[in-house]
Design a protein around this motif. Structure first.
Motif, PDB file in Angstrom:
ATOM      1  N   GLY A   1       0.805  -1.384  -0.219  1.00 55.92           N
ATOM      2  CA  GLY A   1      -0.120  -0.126  -0.083  1.00 55.92           C
ATOM      3  C   GLY A   1       0.633   1.443   0.089  1.00 55.92           C
ATOM      4  O   GLY A   1       1.790   1.303  -0.374  1.00 55.92           O
ATOM      5  N   VAL A   2       0.227   2.383   0.763  1.00 53.67           N
ATOM      6  CA  VAL A   2       0.909   3.665   0.574  1.00 53.67           C
ATOM      7  C   VAL A   2       1.872   3.756   1.825  1.00 53.67           C
ATOM      8  O   VAL A   2       1.428   3.141   2.861  1.00 53.67           O
ATOM      9  N   ILE A   3       3.049   3.936   1.498  1.00 55.37           N
ATOM     10  CA  ILE A   3       4.155   3.958   2.708  1.00 55.37           C
ATOM     11  C   ILE A   3       5.072   5.024   2.450  1.00 55.37           C
ATOM     12  O   ILE A   3       5.670   5.638   1.342  1.00 55.37           O
ATOM     13  N   SER A   4       5.513   5.849   3.596  1.00 53.76           N
ATOM     14  CA  SER A   4       6.369   6.825   3.697  1.00 53.76           C
ATOM     15  C   SER A   4       7.851   6.486   4.158  1.00 53.76           C
ATOM     16  O   SER A   4       7.713   5.766   5.243  1.00 53.76           O
ATOM     17  N   LEU A   5       8.808   6.627   3.462  1.00 55.44           N
ATOM     18  CA  LEU A   5      10.232   6.178   3.963  1.00 55.44           C
ATOM     19  C   LEU A   5      11.101   6.954   3.425  1.00 55.44           C
ATOM     20  O   LEU A   5      11.199   7.797   2.559  1.00 55.44           O
ATOM     21  N   SER A   6      12.426   6.511   3.832  1.00 51.80           N
ATOM     22  CA  SER A   6      13.631   7.145   3.383  1.00 51.80           C
ATOM     23  C   SER A   6      14.333   6.685   2.256  1.00 51.80           C
ATOM     24  O   SER A   6      14.158   5.593   2.082  1.00 51.80           O
ATOM     25  N   SER A   7      15.073   7.365   1.430  1.00 50.94           N
ATOM     26  CA  SER A   7      15.747   6.773   0.326  1.00 50.94           C
ATOM     27  C   SER A   7      16.973   7.605  -0.015  1.00 50.94           C
ATOM     28  O   SER A   7      17.012   8.819   0.220  1.00 50.94           O
ATOM     29  N   LYS A   8      17.944   6.956  -0.461  1.00 51.55           N
ATOM     30  CA  LYS A   8      19.194   7.749  -1.406  1.00 51.55           C
ATOM     31  C   LYS A   8      18.533   8.490  -2.585  1.00 51.55           C
ATOM     32  O   LYS A   8      17.408   8.165  -2.813  1.00 51.55           O
ATOM     33  N   ASN A   9      19.254   9.417  -2.754  1.00 48.78           N
ATOM     34  CA  ASN A   9      18.831  10.153  -3.948  1.00 48.78           C
ATOM     35  C   ASN A   9      19.289   9.578  -5.281  1.00 48.78           C
ATOM     36  O   ASN A   9      20.593   9.614  -5.375  1.00 48.78           O
ATOM     37  N   PHE A  10      18.186   8.949  -5.970  1.00 46.20           N
ATOM     38  CA  PHE A  10      18.839   8.359  -7.250  1.00 46.20           C
ATOM     39  C   PHE A  10      18.533   9.081  -8.588  1.00 46.20           C
ATOM     40  O   PHE A  10      18.358   8.587  -9.422  1.00 46.20           O
TER      41      PHE A  10
END
Length: 209
Positions: free
Chosen positions: A35-44
């Motif tokens: 579903g919908v999820i908020s998370l951290s990510s590297k900048n790709f």
């Protein structure tokens, strides 16, 4: 879904992103089976842009109950939508609606597929944005069991026979066939704003959810 090493691969789409520090992002993803999820990510870079369909490699922090995107493989850029401002605006409207009505962490693969295929419809240059918008909203209503009888509803709103026939065809045909409908002139009895009006009526049923 996550293995013993707390890693998994899942398909979906980026709905929104915000810069979080020099190298990291905060992203909102809509993922299959999650579903919908908020998370951290590297900048790709470009691969982190909203509305790219991709495979995401996720790592789960079990103690903090947070997630991190550590790799992305883009599978569909929907490039034709990005070439038209009005179509990108429509996507932003859809994304905000999904975030408004679908609770975080609640899987909805039918809505995810609906979002994908109507984005494909927006890629077809001859299809009015409002036609894709109406189809997206109505399919959503059907999947959630909120849709009334389409013919009775719009007949009571003074839609004529040609307009009703077109709405039904748009619902019954697949994306490719719907796009083909708009490669030929429509009946002169079909009002120019018919899809905009139809969308506003359909949206009231989501608002009543």
């Amino acid at each position: 879904m996550f293995g013993a090493d707390n890693f998994t691969t899942v398909s979906g789409v980026t709905l929104m992103r915000d810069i979080s520090g020099e190298r990291n992002l905060r992203v909102i993803l809509f993922l299959k089976d999650i579903g919908v999820i908020s998370l951290s990510s590297k900048n790709f870079g470009g691969d982190s842009e909203p509305f790219l369909w991709a495979k995401y490699w996720l790592r789960k922090n079990r103690l903090a109950r947070t997630y991190f995107v550590y790799d992305i493989e883009v599978v569909d850029t929907m490039i034709k939508i990005r070439q038209k401002k009005e179509r990108m605006i429509m996507l932003l409207h859809w994304a905000r609606s999904i975030l408004k009505y679908l609770p975080y962490g609640h899987p909805d693969n039918d809505l995810l597929a609906n979002f994908y295929w109507n984005m494909k419809l927006l890629c077809a240059p001859g299809v009015p944005c409002d036609a894709a918008d109406w189809r997206f909203i109505w399919k959503w209503l059907e999947n959630w069991g909120l849709a009334p009888d389409v013919v009775n509803l719009y007949a009571n709103k003074n839609f004529n026979k040609d307009e009703l026939s077109l709405l039904v065809q748009i619902l019954l045909l697949n994306t490719k066939r719907v796009a083909e409908l708009f490669t030929k002139p429509l009946s002169g009895n079909i009002r120019e704003n018919v899809f905009k009006v139809a969308s506003k009526i359909a949206l009231t049923f989501l608002n009543e959810k």
